[in-house]
Design an enzyme around this catalytic site. Structure first.
Site, PDB file in Angstrom:
ATOM      1  N   HIS A 306       1.049  -0.577  -0.221  1.00 51.40           N
ATOM      2  CA  HIS A 306       0.132  -0.297  -0.270  1.00 51.40           C
ATOM      3  C   HIS A 306       1.254   0.894   0.151  1.00 51.40           C
ATOM      4  O   HIS A 306       1.601   1.210   0.715  1.00 51.40           O
ATOM      5  CB  HIS A 306      -0.917  -0.020   1.142  1.00 51.40           C
ATOM      6  CG  HIS A 306      -1.785   0.916   1.209  1.00 51.40           C
ATOM      7  ND1 HIS A 306      -2.567   2.100   1.376  1.00 51.40           N
ATOM      8  CD2 HIS A 306      -3.295   0.841   0.837  1.00 51.40           C
ATOM      9  CE1 HIS A 306      -3.643   3.145   1.342  1.00 51.40           C
ATOM     10  NE2 HIS A 306      -3.868   1.812   0.853  1.00 51.40           N
ATOM     11  N   ASP A 363      -7.681  -4.176  -0.685  1.00 52.07           N
ATOM     12  CA  ASP A 363      -8.264  -4.649  -2.144  1.00 52.07           C
ATOM     13  C   ASP A 363      -8.430  -6.286  -1.967  1.00 52.07           C
ATOM     14  O   ASP A 363      -9.413  -6.255  -2.695  1.00 52.07           O
ATOM     15  CB  ASP A 363      -7.364  -3.807  -3.590  1.00 52.07           C
ATOM     16  CG  ASP A 363      -7.783  -2.080  -2.851  1.00 52.07           C
ATOM     17  OD1 ASP A 363      -8.841  -1.600  -2.928  1.00 52.07           O
ATOM     18  OD2 ASP A 363      -6.659  -1.288  -2.808  1.00 52.07           O
TER      19      ASP A 363
END
Length: 428
Positions: A306, A363
């Site tokens: 991330h 995600d």
């Protein structure tokens, strides 16, 4: 610790104040930098630039911390409803039992969309991307509520606009899914809570009774809460900068939807499923081969790592447990889900990924859960928008209440210097 920093430039010294937040984050306040020195700062992608002082969300990427209004994301995801979290983000405090009941009732009374808005929706081609439909519908809402266009609306009018938007968003999202399947649109039912109503409109059928699976309701509630806000990301910054022009809330949210549409932002969970499909179709499900190619920098691994979190994404920790529970309770068997679980296990036990802290992010797990719940891949980003809506609203509301200036970033020009204008005959 000094509360000022000194800049040395062209044989002169300049002092600038240091702002410190409640979590000891510090920032150099440079509002007068250009006026005093003739300089601006250059920070491509705004990686180190604070654009506002906000009371809404705290994020520490190094420690893996995410809090809404001071409340840990783990507590909110496991103890609160999405409507409670929406109220917290927008109005600053968790609602009392009476406030929550009144707010739930208020949202319930605004879930229907105008029949003429449905006519606009009906003209979309059947193959239209869901995010394009959502962006248009958000923008269209302002046409049906002209009082919302006043940039200086009184608080009651603003709150009514907020309630309408929160209430109609799940109805519109469900309409988009139904259209994609060629099914008749279902009207909202006042007997259902916010999340159950969305699931009814999305997965219900006009020909049979709808029974909500508590496992699915709980999963959807968690997914929406975990996506509700995430500090000054691309779409949130877009909402604030568009709103800073005194654009109405509907237009500002439509701009946020447009920003979220990009695969580097809200489309990331869709990319995870597309990656899994590629592993199934092109690599015969060979996860070991895929991971080796990632190590050899021959391909990218979607849904891992991330930009902000340098540790495990705290939202991913919550969704991992939820994902395992959902797949088990629903008894889902799907080659893509099997590949995802194998990929996750292999990466979490591979020193290459562990040392680089390339853990599965929100995600990765959200894409798997949406798939297990029965959502088509193109709807994933729409679901992200549904969850992020309270955060967008809260950020827009805060920006207006703080009376922030219109957003106007600077640039460093690097094009041609001044030159004379040639006649067309002299141009080569």
């Amino acid at each position: 610790m000094s509360n000022k920093v000194t800049l040395q430039y062209a044989d002169k010294s300049y002092e600038f104040p240091v702002l410190t937040g409640t979590e000891n984050e510090s920032a150099i306040e440079i509002a007068k930098l250009r006026a005093q020195t003739g300089l601006i700062t250059f920070d491509e992608g705004f990686r180190n630039t604070g654009s506002t002082v906000s009371n809404i969300t705290f994020l520490d990427g190094e420690k893996g911390i995410l809090r809404y209004r001071g409340y840990d994301i783990d507590d909110l995801a496991n103890k609160a409803s999405f409507v409670e979290v929406a109220y917290l983000l927008i109005y600053g405090e968790l609602p009392t039992a009476a406030q929550l009941k009144a707010y739930e009732e208020e949202l319930t009374m605004h879930t229907l969309v105008h029949e003429n808005l449905k006519k606009v929706f009906d003209v979309f081609p059947s193959g239209s991307h869901p995010m394009g439909q959502l962006m248009t519908m958000m923008s269209c809402l302002s046409s049906f509520y002209p009082n919302s266009l006043n940039p200086n609306s009184n608080p009651d009018e603003t709150n009514l606009t907020i309630s309408r938007l929160l209430a109609k968003m799940p109805t519109i999202c469900a309409m988009i899914q139904k259209k994609g399947k060629g099914h008749p649109v279902l009207y909202p039912q006042n007997k259902y809570d916010y999340v159950t109503n969305f699931l009814y409109m999305t997965f219900g059928n006009v020909s049979e009774e709808f029974v909500a699976d508590p496992v699915v309701v709980d999963a959807m509630n968690k997914l929406l809460i975990l996506h509700a806000d995430h500090e000054q990301n691309c779409s949130t910054s877009t909402v604030r900068i568009v709103g800073s022009s005194h654009a109405n809330l509907y237009a500002s949210i439509a701009a946020g939807v447009a920003a979220l549409w990009g695969p580097r932002h809200g489309g990331a969970n869709q990319e995870v499923l597309e990656m899994l499909e590629g592993i199934r179709d092109n690599d015969n499900g060979d996860v070991k081969k895929v991971l080796q190619e990632v190590k050899d920098k021959k391909r990218l691994l979607m849904g891992f790592g991330h930009r902000v979190y340098r540790n495990f994404d705290p939202r991913a920790k919550i969704l991992k447990a939820s994902c395992d529970s959902i797949l088990s309770k629903l008894g889902k068997t799907d080659p893509l889900l099997n590949i995802a679980m194998e990929l996750e296990a292999a990466a979490l036990n591979d020193p290459y990924f562990v040392e680089r802290k390339l853990y599965p992010n929100v995600d990765f797990y959200s894409g798997i859960i949406y798939k297990a719940l029965g959502f088509p891949t193109q709807m994933f980003t729409v679901l992200f928008a549904l969850g992020r809506l309270p955060g967008w609203i809260a950020q827009w509301k805060e920006m207006r209440e703080h009376k922030e200036d219109i957003g106007r970033p600077r640039q460093v020009y690097n094009g041609p210097a001044q030159r004379s204008f040639p006649s067309i005959a002299d141009r080569k």
